[in-house]
Design a protein around this motif. Sequence first.
Motif, PDB file in Angstrom:
ATOM      1  N   SER A  75     -15.634  18.134 -35.674  1.00  0.00           N
ATOM      2  CA  SER A  75     -14.614  18.420 -34.664  1.00  0.00           C
ATOM      3  C   SER A  75     -15.252  18.630 -33.294  1.00  0.00           C
ATOM      4  CB  SER A  75     -13.799  19.658 -35.065  1.00  0.00           C
ATOM      5  OG  SER A  75     -14.495  20.863 -34.799  1.00  0.00           O
ATOM      6  N   GLY A  76     -16.478  19.187 -33.271  1.00  0.00           N
ATOM      7  CA  GLY A  76     -17.194  19.358 -32.021  1.00  0.00           C
ATOM      8  C   GLY A  76     -17.625  18.033 -31.424  1.00  0.00           C
ATOM      9  N   ILE A  77     -18.056  17.113 -32.278  1.00  0.00           N
ATOM     10  CA  ILE A  77     -18.444  15.784 -31.793  1.00  0.00           C
ATOM     11  C   ILE A  77     -17.252  15.065 -31.179  1.00  0.00           C
ATOM     12  CG2 ILE A  77     -19.190  13.498 -32.562  1.00  0.00           C
ATOM     13  CD1 ILE A  77     -21.022  14.944 -34.583  1.00  0.00           C
ATOM     14  N   ILE A  78     -16.107  15.172 -31.861  1.00  0.00           N
ATOM     15  CA  ILE A  78     -14.910  14.501 -31.348  1.00  0.00           C
ATOM     16  C   ILE A  78     -14.392  15.191 -30.081  1.00  0.00           C
ATOM     17  CG2 ILE A  78     -12.488  13.961 -31.843  1.00  0.00           C
ATOM     18  CD1 ILE A  78     -13.313  13.670 -34.798  1.00  0.00           C
ATOM     19  N   ALA A 168      -6.838  17.174 -29.089  1.00  0.00           N
ATOM     20  CA  ALA A 168      -5.871  17.435 -30.152  1.00  0.00           C
ATOM     21  C   ALA A 168      -6.515  17.297 -31.525  1.00  0.00           C
ATOM     22  CB  ALA A 168      -4.687  16.469 -30.014  1.00  0.00           C
ATOM     23  N   THR A 169      -7.319  16.261 -31.706  1.00  0.00           N
ATOM     24  CA  THR A 169      -7.978  16.034 -32.992  1.00  0.00           C
ATOM     25  C   THR A 169      -8.934  17.169 -33.335  1.00  0.00           C
ATOM     26  OG1 THR A 169      -7.859  13.639 -32.617  1.00  0.00           O
ATOM     27  CG2 THR A 169      -9.377  14.410 -34.321  1.00  0.00           C
ATOM     28  N   GLY A 170      -9.777  17.557 -32.374  1.00  0.00           N
ATOM     29  CA  GLY A 170     -10.738  18.625 -32.610  1.00  0.00           C
ATOM     30  C   GLY A 170     -10.067  19.954 -32.895  1.00  0.00           C
ATOM     31  N   LEU A 171      -8.955  20.228 -32.210  1.00  0.00           N
ATOM     32  CA  LEU A 171      -8.256  21.495 -32.401  1.00  0.00           C
ATOM     33  C   LEU A 171      -7.665  21.591 -33.810  1.00  0.00           C
ATOM     34  CD1 LEU A 171      -7.476  24.030 -30.668  1.00  0.00           C
ATOM     35  CD2 LEU A 171      -5.243  22.967 -30.410  1.00  0.00           C
ATOM     36  N   VAL A 172      -7.039  20.523 -34.275  1.00  0.00           N
ATOM     37  CA  VAL A 172      -6.440  20.514 -35.611  1.00  0.00           C
ATOM     38  C   VAL A 172      -7.516  20.689 -36.685  1.00  0.00           C
ATOM     39  CG1 VAL A 172      -5.209  19.089 -37.295  1.00  0.00           C
ATOM     40  CG2 VAL A 172      -4.416  19.187 -34.929  1.00  0.00           C
ATOM     41  N   ARG A 192     -19.355  24.050 -33.019  1.00  0.00           N
ATOM     42  CA  ARG A 192     -18.725  22.909 -32.341  1.00  0.00           C
ATOM     43  C   ARG A 192     -19.535  22.474 -31.116  1.00  0.00           C
ATOM     44  NH1 ARG A 192     -13.408  23.118 -30.276  1.00  0.00           N
ATOM     45  NH2 ARG A 192     -13.220  20.922 -30.845  1.00  0.00           N
ATOM     46  N   LEU A 193     -19.942  23.435 -30.306  1.00  0.00           N
ATOM     47  CA  LEU A 193     -20.663  23.104 -29.084  1.00  0.00           C
ATOM     48  C   LEU A 193     -22.068  22.597 -29.390  1.00  0.00           C
ATOM     49  CD1 LEU A 193     -20.461  23.032 -26.026  1.00  0.00           C
ATOM     50  CD2 LEU A 193     -21.296  25.385 -25.958  1.00  0.00           C
ATOM     51  N   ALA A 194     -22.733  23.205 -30.371  1.00  0.00           N
ATOM     52  CA  ALA A 194     -24.085  22.776 -30.725  1.00  0.00           C
ATOM     53  C   ALA A 194     -24.077  21.346 -31.265  1.00  0.00           C
ATOM     54  CB  ALA A 194     -24.680  23.730 -31.762  1.00  0.00           C
ATOM     55  N   ALA A 195     -23.128  21.042 -32.146  1.00  0.00           N
ATOM     56  CA  ALA A 195     -23.051  19.689 -32.709  1.00  0.00           C
ATOM     57  C   ALA A 195     -22.774  18.658 -31.621  1.00  0.00           C
ATOM     58  CB  ALA A 195     -21.962  19.637 -33.782  1.00  0.00           C
ATOM     59  N   GLY A 196     -21.821  18.979 -30.742  1.00  0.00           N
ATOM     60  CA  GLY A 196     -21.514  18.055 -29.657  1.00  0.00           C
ATOM     61  C   GLY A 196     -22.673  17.867 -28.715  1.00  0.00           C
ATOM     62  N   SER A 197     -23.422  18.937 -28.435  1.00  0.00           N
ATOM     63  CA  SER A 197     -24.526  18.862 -27.482  1.00  0.00           C
ATOM     64  C   SER A 197     -25.722  18.114 -28.054  1.00  0.00           C
ATOM     65  CB  SER A 197     -24.945  20.273 -27.061  1.00  0.00           C
ATOM     66  OG  SER A 197     -23.876  20.947 -26.434  1.00  0.00           O
ATOM     67  N   VAL A 198     -25.999  18.276 -29.344  1.00  0.00           N
ATOM     68  CA  VAL A 198     -27.122  17.562 -29.973  1.00  0.00           C
ATOM     69  C   VAL A 198     -26.902  16.057 -29.892  1.00  0.00           C
ATOM     70  CG1 VAL A 198     -28.236  17.065 -32.178  1.00  0.00           C
ATOM     71  CG2 VAL A 198     -27.844  19.433 -31.493  1.00  0.00           C
ATOM     72  N   SER A 245      -8.103  32.354 -30.436  1.00  0.00           N
ATOM     73  CA  SER A 245      -6.665  32.077 -30.490  1.00  0.00           C
ATOM     74  C   SER A 245      -6.277  31.351 -31.765  1.00  0.00           C
ATOM     75  CB  SER A 245      -6.244  31.259 -29.257  1.00  0.00           C
ATOM     76  OG  SER A 245      -4.863  30.988 -29.296  1.00  0.00           O
ATOM     77  N   ILE A 246      -6.985  30.269 -32.092  1.00  0.00           N
ATOM     78  CA  ILE A 246      -6.582  29.488 -33.265  1.00  0.00           C
ATOM     79  C   ILE A 246      -6.906  30.208 -34.570  1.00  0.00           C
ATOM     80  CG2 ILE A 246      -6.757  27.297 -32.056  1.00  0.00           C
ATOM     81  CD1 ILE A 246      -9.364  26.765 -33.446  1.00  0.00           C
ATOM     82  N   ALA A 247      -7.733  31.263 -34.492  1.00  0.00           N
ATOM     83  CA  ALA A 247      -7.992  32.070 -35.685  1.00  0.00           C
ATOM     84  C   ALA A 247      -6.854  33.054 -35.945  1.00  0.00           C
ATOM     85  CB  ALA A 247      -9.314  32.824 -35.545  1.00  0.00           C
ATOM     86  N   ASN A 248      -6.003  33.289 -34.925  1.00  0.00           N
ATOM     87  CA  ASN A 248      -4.954  34.300 -35.055  1.00  0.00           C
ATOM     88  C   ASN A 248      -3.539  33.735 -34.997  1.00  0.00           C
ATOM     89  OD1 ASN A 248      -6.277  37.157 -34.992  1.00  0.00           O
ATOM     90  ND2 ASN A 248      -7.396  35.975 -33.445  1.00  0.00           N
ATOM     91  N   ILE A 249      -3.332  32.571 -34.387  1.00  0.00           N
ATOM     92  CA  ILE A 249      -2.001  31.968 -34.319  1.00  0.00           C
ATOM     93  C   ILE A 249      -2.113  30.489 -34.650  1.00  0.00           C
ATOM     94  CG2 ILE A 249      -1.075  33.630 -32.664  1.00  0.00           C
ATOM     95  CD1 ILE A 249      -1.621  31.669 -30.438  1.00  0.00           C
ATOM     96  N   ASN A 250      -0.981  29.832 -34.879  1.00  0.00           N
ATOM     97  CA  ASN A 250      -1.006  28.432 -35.292  1.00  0.00           C
ATOM     98  C   ASN A 250      -1.462  27.545 -34.135  1.00  0.00           C
ATOM     99  OD1 ASN A 250       1.391  27.026 -33.861  1.00  0.00           O
ATOM    100  ND2 ASN A 250       2.321  28.882 -34.675  1.00  0.00           N
ATOM    101  N   PRO A 251      -2.047  26.372 -34.435  1.00  0.00           N
ATOM    102  CA  PRO A 251      -2.616  25.516 -33.386  1.00  0.00           C
ATOM    103  C   PRO A 251      -1.580  24.992 -32.412  1.00  0.00           C
ATOM    104  CG  PRO A 251      -2.567  24.363 -35.488  1.00  0.00           C
ATOM    105  CD  PRO A 251      -2.238  25.787 -35.770  1.00  0.00           C
TER     106      PRO A 251
END
Length: 296
Positions: A75-78, A168-172, A192-198, A245-251
Motif C-alpha cells: 500500500s505504501g508503494i502504491i 484511494a487504493t493505498g488507504l483501503v 508504508r513510508l519506508a517501503a515507498g522510499s526504498v 484516523s483509519i485505525a479508529n473510524i472507517n476509511p
Amino acid sequence: MSEFTAEITGQLAALLAASFWAVATILYHRAGSHFSPLQMNLVKGVIATPLLLVISLFLGSSLTITYGLWLLALSGIIGITIGDSCHFAALRRLGPWHAMLLEYLAPPLAAFMAWLFLADSLSAIEITGAVVTLSGVLWVVSEKAPDKQPVLSLSGVLFGCGAALCQATGLVMAFSVLQSEQMNAIDAAFVRLAAGSVLLAAIVGFSQRGAYFAMIKQFRAINPLPLLGAIIFGTFLAIWLQQVSIANINPGLTQTLLSTAPLFLIPISFLKKQRITVRSVAGALVSLGGIGILFL
C-alpha cells in the motif's frame, strides 16, 4: 478507549492531517522547482522515515513479519512511490489549489473499487454522491482563463487523477490491515513510508548516474526550511495522523475528512493575497458535498 472517544479521536486526527497537508502543499510548491517529482518524493521519505522509526521505537514497536505487513508495504508503494510522485508532478503543473482539488476524486474512486473488488453494494444515494463530486471537480478543471486558454494542463490533470486513484487504493489496503491485525498507527505509517522510499531510492539511483550527489548538492544550494517544514507537517505528522484516523473510524469517513484539505487553502491563499476564483471555491464546496453524500 470507548467507541465514542475512538470516533472523536479519528475525526480530529483526519481534520488535523488535512490542515497540515494544506500547509505542506504550499511549502512543497515553493521547493518544487528545485527537484523533480521523484526527487522531491525521495527527499521527504529520506527525512521523514527515520523520524517515524524513532517515534515507533520510543513508543514500543509492534511490528512482526506477517502477511499484513507485506500488504501494508504494498500500500505504501502504491500510495507513496506512485501516488505522491504523481501528486508532486500535478503540483508543479497545476499549483497547490487545483492539484489538491483533484484529490476529491479519491473517495468516489475508493467506493468504486470496494464495489468492484470487495462486492460492496452502491446505493442510489452513494452513486449520486459520486456524480456530484465528479461534477464539482470537472466544473473547476474546465474553467477558462481570461484569454480563453485552458487554465490547467492535461498532463497535470492526469497526474492529479493518478494521485487520487493511488491514494484511494493505498488507504483501503491500509485500513484492511489495521482492522485485522494489532498494529500501532505509527508503525503502519513507518512501514508504508519506508517501503515507498526504498523503491524510490532504487528508481532514482538507476535513472541517472550521480543522482544522489546531485540531489545533495541541490539541497545545499537552497533554503531548506520550507522543504523541511513541508516534510514535518505533510509527511511525518500528516501520515501519522492519517493512520491514527483509519485505525479508529472507517476509511470512508477518514477520506471525507481528509478531503477538506483544499478548503484550508482558502484562508491561506487570502492571507498570501493569492487569487482563487469564485467558481473554484464553489466547485470545491460542491465536490465536498458530494463526498459527504457518498460516505456520511
